[in-house]
Design an enzyme around this catalytic site. Sequence first.
Site, short mmCIF file in Angstrom:
data_model
loop_
_atom_site.label_atom_id
_atom_site.label_comp_id
_atom_site.label_asym_id
_atom_site.label_seq_id
_atom_site.Cartn_x
_atom_site.Cartn_y
_atom_site.Cartn_z
N THR A 16 -3.98 -1.12 -0.19
CA THR A 16 -4.27 -2.37 -0.90
C THR A 16 -3.83 -3.58 -0.08
O THR A 16 -4.41 -4.66 -0.17
CB THR A 16 -3.55 -2.36 -2.26
OG1 THR A 16 -4.11 -1.31 -3.04
CG2 THR A 16 -3.72 -3.67 -3.02
N SER A 66 -4.96 5.10 0.34
CA SER A 66 -4.02 6.19 0.64
C SER A 66 -4.13 7.39 -0.30
O SER A 66 -3.56 8.44 -0.03
CB SER A 66 -2.57 5.68 0.70
OG SER A 66 -2.02 5.54 -0.59
N THR A 99 0.07 2.14 -1.43
CA THR A 99 1.25 2.50 -2.21
C THR A 99 1.17 3.92 -2.79
O THR A 99 2.20 4.52 -3.07
CB THR A 99 1.44 1.51 -3.39
OG1 THR A 99 0.27 1.57 -4.23
CG2 THR A 99 1.68 0.10 -2.91
N ASP A 100 -0.08 4.41 -2.99
CA ASP A 100 -0.22 5.62 -3.80
C ASP A 100 0.40 6.87 -3.20
O ASP A 100 0.94 7.71 -3.93
CB ASP A 100 -1.71 5.86 -4.12
CG ASP A 100 -2.20 4.90 -5.20
OD1 ASP A 100 -1.35 4.35 -5.94
OD2 ASP A 100 -3.42 4.69 -5.31
C1 SIN Z 1 -3.73 2.86 -1.80
O1 SIN Z 1 -2.75 3.56 -2.04
O2 SIN Z 1 -4.28 2.83 -0.69
C2 SIN Z 1 -4.32 2.02 -2.87
C3 SIN Z 1 -3.32 1.52 -3.83
C4 SIN Z 1 -2.31 0.61 -3.23
O3 SIN Z 1 -2.13 0.48 -2.02
O4 SIN Z 1 -1.61 -0.03 -4.06
#
Ligand code: SIN
Length: 332
Positions: A16, A66, A99-100
Amino acid sequence: MQVAAQKIVVLGTGGTIAGTAGDASDNIGYTAGQVGVQQLLEAIPGLAKAAGGGELVTEQIAQVDSKDMDHAIWQRLSERCAVHLADPEVRGIVITHGTDTLEETAWFLRLVLDARKPVVLTCAMRPATALSPDGPQNLLDAMAVATAEGAHGVVAVAAGTVHGAEQVRKVHPYRVDAFDSGESGPLGWVEEGQVRLARDWPAAEPLYPQLPWSRAGEAPPANPASAVDWPRVDIVLSHAAASGRVVDLLAADGVDGLVVAATGNGTVHAALEAALLRAQMAGVAVRVASRCPLGRVLPRPGDALQAETQGLGAVKTRVSLMLHLLAARHRR
Ligand code: SIN
């Protein structure tokens, strides 16, 4: 000749933090992994200063959401980390990540890298196009950690908080402050560009030194992504009315390892447990992690299935078991 370590390397993997939305007020309907890492850095005033005035070098390792992280990207990322960590001119590494699955990548890197310099993962909950994106501040904070006196080990930085790779978990699907370090608490905080530590930096030594990314102070041998035969380790969940069917199917399909996300103190539904014991008898490596987000499984004498007792949770236990099986192959 002593070389001043000034370079900070920023490795982009997507997420993100590199996401874009059609509407600046949209923080959920965006596409992750769109903006290149060099472009992300160029948009942040004061970043070079936050990096201690040294050279900032970028590399785009991947450009993914991710949730789609895979072993080939992990291998490329760890190989590039190992090369840069062995470079005396490099002071530290920052990795931009979604983040995921950040906690899984952080744990993977913790296990394989000889991180005597800081390896700092950072991320964002809002896309780069948001009215008020969190990525730029997270990157500034990551630079502060990468250049902090004595910093080493694999850590994550988000929302002004520094987390160790072992403890960090994503705990919220939306909030900007989406990460937590559980009972241990965070490693520290970044306040106006200064790192305030609550605990010591984490250990730097790799837990699997026999793997190709882990040799102290030297770049790993050329090792194309296709060369690693990753053990296949899957996760199953113990829940009300669980059956052993999925385990029997996975075992028949040739899975190498299984992690069960168990209830409470590592208890497993009887039907699922019977299937896991059958799989174990057939040569599948089985580990038990708890579904509980806090605490550690306390093993009982005579347990037929091996519990993970560090409180890692199922997804990190999967990474540990996969590397354990890979390291066993390297020993042969
Ligand atoms: C991801 O994990 O690539 C999408 C969600 C995020 O980064 O918050």
